[in-house]
Design an enzyme around this catalytic site. Structure first.
Site, mmCIF file in Angstrom:
data_model
loop_
_atom_site.group_PDB
_atom_site.id
_atom_site.type_symbol
_atom_site.label_atom_id
_atom_site.label_comp_id
_atom_site.label_asym_id
_atom_site.label_seq_id
_atom_site.Cartn_x
_atom_site.Cartn_y
_atom_site.Cartn_z
ATOM 1 N N HIS A 209 -35.250 -25.725 25.309
ATOM 2 C CA HIS A 209 -33.840 -25.939 26.221
ATOM 3 C C HIS A 209 -33.789 -24.342 26.934
ATOM 4 O O HIS A 209 -34.482 -23.614 26.580
ATOM 5 C CB HIS A 209 -32.708 -26.486 25.384
ATOM 6 C CG HIS A 209 -32.803 -27.837 25.022
ATOM 7 N ND1 HIS A 209 -32.010 -28.826 25.801
ATOM 8 C CD2 HIS A 209 -33.526 -28.283 24.422
ATOM 9 C CE1 HIS A 209 -32.170 -30.030 25.344
ATOM 10 N NE2 HIS A 209 -33.172 -29.726 24.208
ATOM 11 N N CYS A 240 -27.863 -31.763 23.870
ATOM 12 C CA CYS A 240 -27.729 -32.514 22.718
ATOM 13 C C CYS A 240 -26.213 -32.607 22.532
ATOM 14 O O CYS A 240 -25.652 -31.585 22.453
ATOM 15 C CB CYS A 240 -28.560 -32.004 21.686
ATOM 16 S SG CYS A 240 -28.074 -33.014 20.223
#
Ligand code: HMG
Ligand code: MG
Length: 303
Positions: A209, A240
């Protein structure tokens, strides 16, 4: 070390990208996204998650989506599986490749899948055995490999321990997830060398990420360490829901632009991909996070 000649891109936008979107996306848009990604030349497209709809409402249409996917020779659609219930449902619609997901952080494991690391590994054991009986390909994620939103720094040896259990259970590929995008190149290199003490490089993938803008640098380091499978998400979609502060995944267009520049083959067409990134971002009502994608589309429009 020499850079790889070929990199396998694992496109995670239909799953990791969309799971974090708050308003429900219609099934036809999800299907069109996957179809456009496939048209760009991507051959591994993580399609959805067979998780509890109470935990991730966005992907509650998993069975319907998978059943409607055009099955194309040479394209695989792995899906996330949290437990036997998810696997049973996935098998009923003909899934051929799954990904189980554990973590290197106790607190994240508890928040994400309501189980300790140990409990989650015990839960995955029968999933993996059954998946093997059905001849499925099995990938495993380990999350929070470079840091946890709840516990901070994570010891690379803990990552090695969890990854090795999953590898020994029969997972063919282990994807190391920098879930909150805190890693830097030095830590990335150290992590890969630690995990490689027990797991071969060709069984490892990296999943970044991009919270702190380090993902491309970390990927370049990963390539130098001998990694040849990289996860990415078109337009940098992602995050998430159980990892506060996690930004999107690294954008596939940005990774591809770098790989093209390095002369590394992927089989993916950057123009088609860039247009897909802008198309889905327009639909979602935000600007694409891919600088390369935006620049390419702008250039195409000016011509
Ligand atoms: P739980 O609440 O402990 O489970 O959740 P449970 O067994 O008590 O079941 C609760 C309810 O969910 C029951 O329904 C079950 O039937 C149902 P009720 O009786 O209340 O009506 N249920 C299911 N329904 C459909 N499919 C299933 C399923 N399982 C239970 N498979 C559970 C435990 C693991 C299910 C839950 O915590 C969960 O689904 N978590 C998923 C969270 C998630 O998807 N997180 C994001 C993905 S991970 C990620 O993004 C990281 C990654 O990208 C790598 C990285 O970046 O690091 C992969
Ligand atoms: Mg992720």
């Amino acid at each position: 070390m020499q850079l790889p000649f070929h990199v396998k891109l694992v496109e995670v936008s239909p799953r990791d990208g969309l799971q974090n979107e708050s308003s429900l996306i219609p099934l036809n848009i999800k299907l069109e996204l996957i179809q456009r990604l496939a048209a760009s030349g991507l051959t591994t497209i993580e399609a959805t998650s067979f998780v509890s709809p109470k935990w991730v409402p966005q992907l509650a249409d998993h069975a319907e989506l998978f059943a409607a996917l055009p099955k194309i020779e040479g394209i695989s659609y792995p899906v996330l599986i949290p437990n036997i219930m998810g696997l049973t449902s996935a098998l009923s619609v003909g899934v051929k490749e799954i990904a189980v997901f554990a973590a290197a952080s106790e607190t994240f494991s508890q928040k994400n899948i309501n189980a300790s690391i140990q409990e989650s590994l015990a839960r995955f054991a029968p999933v993996i055995v059954t998946a093997k009986e059905y001849g499925l390909r099995i990938r495993a994620y380990v999350s929070c490999v470079l840091g946890c939103p709840y516990e901070g720094k994570i010891n690379p040896n803990k990552v090695l321990e969890v990854a090795d259990v999953l590898y020994q259970m029969g997972c063919e590929e282990i994807s190391l997830g920098d879930t909150i995008g805190v890693g830097t190149p030095l830590a990335t290199g150290q992590l890969i060398r630690t995990v490689n003490k027990k797991i071969p490089l060709n069984a490892l993938a990296m999943h970044f990420h991009d919270t702190y803008g380090q993902a491309l640098a970390n990927i370049y380091t990963s390539l130098q360490e001998g990694i040849a499978t990289i996860d990415a998400s078109v337009a940098g979609l992602g995050g998430c829901p159980y990892a506060p502060g996690a930004a999107g995944n690294v954008a596939t267009e940005d990774v591809l632009y770098m790989l093209n520049g390095l002369g590394i083959e992927t089989g993916v067409d950057i123009n088609t991909l860039a247009k897909t990134g802008v198309w889905i971002s327009d639909f979602l009502g935000h600007t694409s996070r891919s600088k390369a994608g935006l620049a390419i589309v702008r250039l195409c429009e000016e011509r």
